[in-house]
Scaffold this motif. Structure first.
Motif, PDB file in Angstrom:
ATOM      1  N   PHE A 158     -34.975 -19.460 -12.737  1.00 30.52           N
ATOM      2  CA  PHE A 158     -33.970 -19.751 -13.769  1.00 30.52           C
ATOM      3  C   PHE A 158     -33.085 -18.542 -14.063  1.00 30.52           C
ATOM      4  O   PHE A 158     -33.585 -17.423 -14.172  1.00 30.52           O
ATOM      5  CB  PHE A 158     -34.664 -20.222 -15.056  1.00 30.52           C
ATOM      6  N   PRO A 159     -31.779 -18.792 -14.191  1.00 32.63           N
ATOM      7  CA  PRO A 159     -30.857 -17.679 -14.441  1.00 32.63           C
ATOM      8  C   PRO A 159     -30.858 -17.250 -15.908  1.00 32.63           C
ATOM      9  O   PRO A 159     -30.762 -18.078 -16.807  1.00 32.63           O
ATOM     10  CB  PRO A 159     -29.487 -18.276 -14.064  1.00 32.63           C
ATOM     11  N   VAL A 160     -31.009 -15.954 -16.142  1.00 31.50           N
ATOM     12  CA  VAL A 160     -30.966 -15.417 -17.510  1.00 31.50           C
ATOM     13  C   VAL A 160     -29.600 -14.782 -17.733  1.00 31.50           C
ATOM     14  O   VAL A 160     -29.110 -14.043 -16.878  1.00 31.50           O
ATOM     15  CB  VAL A 160     -32.062 -14.339 -17.701  1.00 31.50           C
ATOM     16  N   ALA A 161     -28.983 -15.087 -18.888  1.00 31.62           N
ATOM     17  CA  ALA A 161     -27.668 -14.495 -19.187  1.00 31.62           C
ATOM     18  C   ALA A 161     -27.847 -13.029 -19.554  1.00 31.62           C
ATOM     19  O   ALA A 161     -28.721 -12.678 -20.340  1.00 31.62           O
ATOM     20  CB  ALA A 161     -27.008 -15.250 -20.337  1.00 31.62           C
ATOM     21  N   LYS A 162     -27.025 -12.193 -18.966  1.00 34.29           N
ATOM     22  CA  LYS A 162     -27.074 -10.757 -19.282  1.00 34.29           C
ATOM     23  C   LYS A 162     -26.159 -10.492 -20.468  1.00 34.29           C
ATOM     24  O   LYS A 162     -25.064 -11.062 -20.542  1.00 34.29           O
ATOM     25  CB  LYS A 162     -26.560  -9.938 -18.092  1.00 34.29           C
TER      26      LYS A 162
ATOM     27  N   GLY B   1     -22.794 -18.466 -20.701  1.00 34.05           N
ATOM     28  CA  GLY B   1     -24.204 -18.823 -20.772  1.00 34.05           C
ATOM     29  C   GLY B   1     -24.421 -19.943 -21.756  1.00 34.05           C
ATOM     30  O   GLY B   1     -23.467 -20.562 -22.233  1.00 34.05           O
ATOM     31  N   CYS B   2     -25.700 -20.193 -22.052  1.00 37.90           N
ATOM     32  CA  CYS B   2     -25.993 -21.281 -22.992  1.00 37.90           C
ATOM     33  C   CYS B   2     -27.158 -20.904 -23.896  1.00 37.90           C
ATOM     34  O   CYS B   2     -27.912 -19.967 -23.629  1.00 37.90           O
ATOM     35  CB  CYS B   2     -26.310 -22.573 -22.247  1.00 37.90           C
ATOM     36  N   VAL B   3     -27.228 -21.653 -24.999  1.00 41.65           N
ATOM     37  CA  VAL B   3     -28.366 -21.585 -25.915  1.00 41.65           C
ATOM     38  C   VAL B   3     -29.002 -22.966 -25.863  1.00 41.65           C
ATOM     39  O   VAL B   3     -28.290 -23.967 -26.001  1.00 41.65           O
ATOM     40  CB  VAL B   3     -27.893 -21.305 -27.359  1.00 41.65           C
ATOM     41  N   ILE B   4     -30.291 -23.045 -25.645  1.00 43.05           N
ATOM     42  CA  ILE B   4     -30.951 -24.358 -25.647  1.00 43.05           C
ATOM     43  C   ILE B   4     -31.742 -24.487 -26.943  1.00 43.05           C
ATOM     44  O   ILE B   4     -32.601 -23.649 -27.246  1.00 43.05           O
ATOM     45  CB  ILE B   4     -31.846 -24.537 -24.408  1.00 43.05           C
TER      46      ILE B   4
ATOM     47  N   ALA C 154     -29.398 -26.487 -16.791  1.00 41.04           N
ATOM     48  CA  ALA C 154     -28.708 -25.186 -16.761  1.00 41.04           C
ATOM     49  C   ALA C 154     -28.795 -24.581 -15.359  1.00 41.04           C
ATOM     50  O   ALA C 154     -27.818 -24.027 -14.846  1.00 41.04           O
ATOM     51  CB  ALA C 154     -29.316 -24.250 -17.803  1.00 41.04           C
ATOM     52  N   MET C 155     -29.956 -24.726 -14.732  1.00 40.91           N
ATOM     53  CA  MET C 155     -30.124 -24.168 -13.382  1.00 40.91           C
ATOM     54  C   MET C 155     -29.186 -24.869 -12.397  1.00 40.91           C
ATOM     55  O   MET C 155     -28.501 -24.215 -11.618  1.00 40.91           O
ATOM     56  CB  MET C 155     -31.578 -24.345 -12.945  1.00 40.91           C
ATOM     57  N   HIS C 156     -29.128 -26.204 -12.479  1.00 40.28           N
ATOM     58  CA  HIS C 156     -28.305 -26.948 -11.519  1.00 40.28           C
ATOM     59  C   HIS C 156     -26.829 -26.604 -11.637  1.00 40.28           C
ATOM     60  O   HIS C 156     -26.116 -26.573 -10.648  1.00 40.28           O
ATOM     61  CB  HIS C 156     -28.477 -28.456 -11.706  1.00 40.28           C
ATOM     62  N   VAL C 157     -26.368 -26.387 -12.869  1.00 40.67           N
ATOM     63  CA  VAL C 157     -24.928 -26.112 -13.024  1.00 40.67           C
ATOM     64  C   VAL C 157     -24.669 -24.599 -13.055  1.00 40.67           C
ATOM     65  O   VAL C 157     -23.582 -24.160 -13.395  1.00 40.67           O
ATOM     66  CB  VAL C 157     -24.341 -26.810 -14.280  1.00 40.67           C
TER      67      VAL C 157
ATOM     68  N   LEU D 113     -25.675 -22.211 -15.018  1.00 42.12           N
ATOM     69  CA  LEU D 113     -25.310 -21.706 -16.336  1.00 42.12           C
ATOM     70  C   LEU D 113     -26.445 -20.803 -16.816  1.00 42.12           C
ATOM     71  O   LEU D 113     -27.551 -21.285 -17.091  1.00 42.12           O
ATOM     72  CB  LEU D 113     -25.147 -22.901 -17.286  1.00 42.12           C
ATOM     73  N   PRO D 114     -26.208 -19.505 -16.892  1.00 46.38           N
ATOM     74  CA  PRO D 114     -27.300 -18.620 -17.331  1.00 46.38           C
ATOM     75  C   PRO D 114     -27.763 -18.973 -18.748  1.00 46.38           C
ATOM     76  O   PRO D 114     -26.951 -19.363 -19.591  1.00 46.38           O
ATOM     77  CB  PRO D 114     -26.650 -17.228 -17.293  1.00 46.38           C
ATOM     78  N   ILE D 115     -29.048 -18.844 -18.986  1.00 47.65           N
ATOM     79  CA  ILE D 115     -29.602 -19.185 -20.302  1.00 47.65           C
ATOM     80  C   ILE D 115     -29.725 -17.887 -21.097  1.00 47.65           C
ATOM     81  O   ILE D 115     -30.305 -16.905 -20.620  1.00 47.65           O
ATOM     82  CB  ILE D 115     -30.966 -19.879 -20.146  1.00 47.65           C
TER      83      ILE D 115
END
Ligand SMILES: Nc1nc2c(ncn2[C@@H]2O[C@H](COP(=O)(O)OP(=O)(O)OP(=O)(O)O)[C@@H](O)[C@H]2O)c(=O)[nH]1
Ligand SMILES: [Mg+2]
Length: 336
Positions: free
Chosen positions: A127-131, A279-282, A298-301, A303-305
């Motif tokens: 999973f991508p993490v937003a920096k 990025g996003c906030v879930i 988020a992973m598919h599109v 979009l870093p979380i």
């Protein structure tokens, strides 16, 4: 051009698997459903030359699937990975993700580590993490966008509290000035954080406050939930700032509710694509035992979380997204 068979737990699962194995250009020729909900697709790995070739491929694909037994949702597992599959299924993970993690775990099992620990490590890689991207000496505007009621304003208060604790100078702003109580609520948060609050007619109005913004590190911008309007206004704010002020950057964060439908997640993502969200906030992770689909979205599109929210409490229920929090959610259903 070749025809491939792709099995999945359900249609969405099979389509995701087809896309991840054969790419975005794969064409579904035909499909077959089993009584337990499992789906088999026949896909072509390219674009047919014309209608005749497409029809020929389709009839070949129908013949191919007609000979097969109905797909089974249960695929044989390497010993030791059954627990991984069981717990991931319980949190709503797709078959594609389960297979990926289970296969990685099976390949490493002789290490003598517990399969769930290996699964946690693999999940941390997926999973991508937003920096955090703050440039000293500049003002960052973080605009929070998402459907009505997903937790935009609450997330702003929570993030504002984090920035204040970290010694940053924070301002709150909203273009949701027309909604009953919206400005009052933001002002109440502003008082708690000792942060100034701007009720804006439109987002571009923020560009008039440049003298003031020079002393501010972060502006948290609240929006209305009307995605078309919010997207337009943030675009205009960026446009005005790019002409007038190099020291102010605008980043958009999507706020996604873990209890929302996949259609809602897809909807907000495509409606805001032009803003290229950072990025996003879930949110609302406490309200569902199946948090994984929102993370997978988020992973598919790609979009870093950035943050995960598991309750309304400003001080306690907001977490930086990390490999450990993803593993908690996907293997246990909640953040420990
Ligand atoms: N259980 C739970 N409730 C949450 C969470 N985040 C926000 N809420 C609650 O959800 C409700 C809506 O939150 P808001 O922050 O007002 O949502 P919003 O997106 O700003 O809503 P609008 O301004 O109406 O578009 C409030 O009652 C919040 O306390 C969360 O992570 N878990
Ligand atoms: Mg709000």
């Amino acid at each position: 051009m070749q025809i491939h068979e792709v099995e999945g737990n359900n249609m969405r699962d099979a389509l995701e698997r087809a896309r991840s194995v054969h790419g975005d250009g794969a064409i579904v020729l035909t499909h077959r459903s089993a009584r337990d909900g499992g789906v088999t697709l026949a896909v072509a790995d390219g674009t047919p030359g014309g209608a005749r070739e497409l029809e020929h491929l389709r009839s070949e694909a129908r013949g191919l699937l007609g000979k097969r037994r109905a797909p089974s949702r249960r695929r044989p597992r390497a010993p030791g990975t059954e627990d991984v599959e069981r717990v991931m299924r319980a949190t709503g993970a797709s078959q594609v993700l389960i297979d990926r993690v289970a296969e990685a775990v099976a390949g490493r099992l002789p290490e003598g580590t517990h399969p769930l620990d290996l699964a946690a490590e693999e999940i941390g890689l997926v999973f991508p993490v937003a920096k955090a991207r703050r440039t000293p000496g500049t003002t960052s505007v973080f605009a929070f966008v998402g459907h009505t009621g997903v937790g935009k304003t609450t997330s702003i208060a929570k993030l504002g509290a984090r920035f204040v604790r970290a010694g940053k100078r924070v301002a709150l702003a909203t273009i949701d000035a027309g909604s009953v109580g919206a400005v009052e609520r933001l002002r109440a948060y502003g008082e708690i954080l000792r942060a100034p609050v701007f009720a804006l007619r439109d987002a571009a109005q923020l560009a008039l406050e440049l003298d003031f913004l020079a002393g501010i590190d972060v502006v948290l911008l609240d929006t209305t939930g009307d995605l078309a309007r919010d997207t337009r206004e943030i675009g205009e704010l960026r446009e005005v700032l790019s002409r007038t002020q190099a020291n102010v950057t605008v980043e958009t964060y999507l706020v996604l509710s873990a209890v929302g439908s996949l259609a809602a997640l897809d909807g907000v993502t495509s409606a805001t694509r032009d803003l290229q969200p950072a990025g996003c906030v879930i949110t609302k992770l406490d309200e569902t035992p199946v948090p994984t689909p929102a993370l997978e979205h988020a992973m598919h599109v790609r979009l870093p979380i950035a943050f995960l929210s598991d309750g309304p409490d400003i001080a306690r229920n907001f977490h930086r997204a990390t490999a450990d929090t993803f593993a908690d959610l996907i293997l246990r259903g909640k953040i420990s």
